[in-house]
Design a protein around this motif. Structure first.
Motif, PDB file in Angstrom:
ATOM      1  N   TRP A 122       1.163  -1.166   0.384  1.00  0.00           N
ATOM      2  CA  TRP A 122      -0.090  -0.314  -0.142  1.00  0.00           C
ATOM      3  C   TRP A 122       0.854   1.484   0.055  1.00  0.00           C
ATOM      4  O   TRP A 122       0.911   2.309  -0.818  1.00  0.00           O
ATOM      5  N   ALA A 123       1.967   0.949   0.600  1.00  0.00           N
ATOM      6  CA  ALA A 123       2.647   2.010   1.287  1.00  0.00           C
ATOM      7  C   ALA A 123       3.480   2.714  -0.584  1.00  0.00           C
ATOM      8  O   ALA A 123       3.665   3.833  -1.308  1.00  0.00           O
ATOM      9  N   LEU A 124       4.135   1.516  -1.344  1.00  0.00           N
ATOM     10  CA  LEU A 124       4.353   1.621  -2.029  1.00  0.00           C
ATOM     11  C   LEU A 124       3.450   2.101  -3.733  1.00  0.00           C
ATOM     12  O   LEU A 124       3.928   3.273  -3.963  1.00  0.00           O
ATOM     13  N   GLY A 125       2.083   1.576  -3.297  1.00  0.00           N
ATOM     14  CA  GLY A 125       1.029   2.328  -4.731  1.00  0.00           C
ATOM     15  C   GLY A 125       1.095   4.328  -4.396  1.00  0.00           C
ATOM     16  O   GLY A 125       0.538   3.895  -5.279  1.00  0.00           O
ATOM     17  N   THR A 126       1.004   4.423  -2.915  1.00  0.00           N
ATOM     18  CA  THR A 126       0.874   5.150  -3.121  1.00  0.00           C
ATOM     19  C   THR A 126       1.834   6.082  -3.116  1.00  0.00           C
ATOM     20  O   THR A 126       1.628   7.255  -3.770  1.00  0.00           O
ATOM     21  N   LEU A 127       2.770   6.137  -3.165  1.00  0.00           N
ATOM     22  CA  LEU A 127       4.290   6.700  -3.741  1.00  0.00           C
ATOM     23  C   LEU A 127       4.114   6.696  -4.821  1.00  0.00           C
ATOM     24  O   LEU A 127       4.417   7.831  -5.733  1.00  0.00           O
ATOM     25  N   LEU A 128       3.778   6.046  -5.728  1.00  0.00           N
ATOM     26  CA  LEU A 128       3.800   5.121  -6.997  1.00  0.00           C
ATOM     27  C   LEU A 128       2.719   6.308  -7.948  1.00  0.00           C
ATOM     28  O   LEU A 128       2.577   7.008  -8.908  1.00  0.00           O
ATOM     29  N   ILE A 129       1.609   6.854  -6.958  1.00  0.00           N
ATOM     30  CA  ILE A 129       0.641   7.100  -7.522  1.00  0.00           C
ATOM     31  C   ILE A 129       0.619   8.386  -8.142  1.00  0.00           C
ATOM     32  O   ILE A 129       0.624   9.353  -9.362  1.00  0.00           O
ATOM     33  N   LYS A 130       1.635   9.442  -7.242  1.00  0.00           N
ATOM     34  CA  LYS A 130       1.865  11.115  -8.318  1.00  0.00           C
ATOM     35  C   LYS A 130       3.303  10.873  -9.120  1.00  0.00           C
ATOM     36  O   LYS A 130       3.688  11.774  -9.815  1.00  0.00           O
ATOM     37  N   ARG A 131       3.123   9.694  -9.055  1.00  0.00           N
ATOM     38  CA  ARG A 131       5.285   9.583 -10.131  1.00  0.00           C
ATOM     39  C   ARG A 131       4.232   8.952 -11.373  1.00  0.00           C
ATOM     40  O   ARG A 131       5.042   8.603 -12.604  1.00  0.00           O
ATOM     41  N   LEU A 132       3.177   8.166 -11.657  1.00  0.00           N
ATOM     42  CA  LEU A 132       2.569   7.692 -12.962  1.00  0.00           C
ATOM     43  C   LEU A 132       1.740   8.138 -13.899  1.00  0.00           C
ATOM     44  O   LEU A 132       0.763   9.485 -12.727  1.00  0.00           O
ATOM     45  N   PRO A 133       1.645   8.413 -14.858  1.00  0.00           N
ATOM     46  CA  PRO A 133       0.663   9.088 -15.897  1.00  0.00           C
ATOM     47  C   PRO A 133      -1.243   7.824 -15.437  1.00  0.00           C
ATOM     48  O   PRO A 133      -1.717   7.010 -15.376  1.00  0.00           O
ATOM     49  N   MET A 134      -1.564   9.541 -14.453  1.00  0.00           N
ATOM     50  CA  MET A 134      -3.292   8.677 -14.051  1.00  0.00           C
ATOM     51  C   MET A 134      -4.348   8.856 -15.048  1.00  0.00           C
ATOM     52  O   MET A 134      -4.117  10.293 -15.661  1.00  0.00           O
ATOM     53  N   PRO A 135      -5.060   8.108 -15.379  1.00  0.00           N
ATOM     54  CA  PRO A 135      -6.437   8.639 -15.211  1.00  0.00           C
ATOM     55  C   PRO A 135      -7.341  10.115 -14.134  1.00  0.00           C
ATOM     56  O   PRO A 135      -6.717   9.322 -13.323  1.00  0.00           O
ATOM     57  N   ALA A 136      -8.221  10.098 -15.372  1.00  0.00           N
ATOM     58  CA  ALA A 136      -9.571  11.443 -14.181  1.00  0.00           C
ATOM     59  C   ALA A 136      -9.885  10.565 -12.310  1.00  0.00           C
ATOM     60  O   ALA A 136      -9.926   9.288 -13.099  1.00  0.00           O
ATOM     61  N   GLN A 137      -9.667  11.283 -11.576  1.00  0.00           N
ATOM     62  CA  GLN A 137     -10.095  10.495 -10.940  1.00  0.00           C
ATOM     63  C   GLN A 137     -11.309   9.822  -9.995  1.00  0.00           C
ATOM     64  O   GLN A 137     -10.471   8.198 -10.124  1.00  0.00           O
ATOM     65  N   LEU A 138     -12.033   9.978 -10.545  1.00  0.00           N
ATOM     66  CA  LEU A 138     -13.153   8.720 -10.370  1.00  0.00           C
ATOM     67  C   LEU A 138     -13.456   7.463 -10.861  1.00  0.00           C
ATOM     68  O   LEU A 138     -12.975   6.741 -10.686  1.00  0.00           O
TER      69      LEU A 138
END
Length: 303
Positions: A171-187
């Protein structure tokens, strides 16, 4: 202007209370729901439904579909946060008191800070933050110490502690990666994460829980209520409140859920789940929560 401030304050309080109480109560909800349905299968049917609903809402409201890189990033995060992080939490509460699992999960901020320092920002945490991490882990050692005097009277196995800790790390690593990867719109992105995590949990269930799918039809009325609570209240309302807070509230205020959730989980586990709450559990809980508070204050003073 006064009305706007009043509406903001009301929504802030409502969302904070929702995250405090709802997320704190999901530990007991998982405990009840896994009474019949095995943990991995529970996570699968929970997040497949919640993910489908959230994805539908996201597509309707945001009117967009992610690009290939965004889709793959959201799927990876879904496996790390939901498929591994949340699923092993369900496994933990199946074998252990739900309040104690909540205390283990309360250490997630420490893992996030440590991994961020080691692999991402390379920014050394403040002294107060490091003190908080040390205090928190001392509390967890006191609680789960296999050499302690309370070891022989312990009514649950210790191996889930290692499994839940592994989930916290994911969970911690995933949380840190969220801001560093191209992500879709929030919902839309959250719906993809939930649905992918549900698919991953389903695969785990097929591999490790033979015949688990047959238990769905055997569920009790109490288990069914717990399941729908986890889907509609825990996943959708809880996340919706957290999503609003992450956009509109100060981060340090939002982060307070990390030390309120274990208190709620311990109280509900004791009052509703009839889980034991011994003096050593109370002392260890106070130490762990104090450590999380110090970490939060340390973030405030660090630059």
């Amino acid at each position: 202007m006064t009305n706007l401030k009043g509406n903001y304050a009301s929504k802030l309080v409502a969302c904070l209370l929702a995250v405090y109480i709802i997320w704190g109560s999901t530990y007991l909800g998982m405990k009840i729901a896994t009474g019949v349905i095995p943990p991995f299968m529970l996570s699968a049917v929970r997040f497949l439904l919640a993910g489908a609903i959230m994805l539908t809402i996201g597509i309707i409201k945001e009117k967009t579909w992610p690009e290939r890189k965004q889709l793959l990033s959201a799927m990876l995060i879904g496996v790390m946060l939901i498929g591994m992080g949340n699923t092993v939490t369900a496994l933990g509460v199946h074998y252990m008191p739900s309040g104690l699992v909540a205390l283990l999960v309360a250490a997630v901020p420490a893992w996030i800070i440590g991994f961020d320092w080691a692999f991402f920002s390379k920014q050394r945490p403040s002294t107060l933050t490091l003190l908080g991490i040390g205090v928190g882990f001392c509390g967890l050692f006191l609680l789960f110490n296999p050499f302690g005097s309370h070891h022989e009277t312990r009514e649950y196995p210790l191996w889930p502690v290692a499994v839940v800790t592994g989930g916290c790390i994911s969970w911690a690593l995933g949380t840190l990666l969220i801001k560093r990867l191209p992500m879709p719109a929030q919902l839309t992105g959250t719906g993809i994460q939930m649905f992918t995590g549900g698919v991953f949990a389903l695969l785990l269930s097929f591999l490790m829980e033979p015949g688990a799918i047959n238990t769905i039809s055997q569920n009790t009325s109490e288990g069914i209520l717990a399941y729908f609570y986890l889907v509609f209240v825990g996943s959708l309302v809880g996340f919706g409140s957290y999503s609003w807070l992450s956009k509109n509230a100060p981060p340090r205020l939002t982060a307070t859920y990390a030390y309120v959730n274990p208190i709620v989980a311990l109280i509900l586990g004791f009052l509703v789940g009839k889980e034991a709450l011994s003096p050593i559990v109370g002392v260890a809980a106070a130490i762990v929560i104090s450590g999380v508070v110090l970490m939060t204050l340390g973030k405030k003073t660090s630059k």
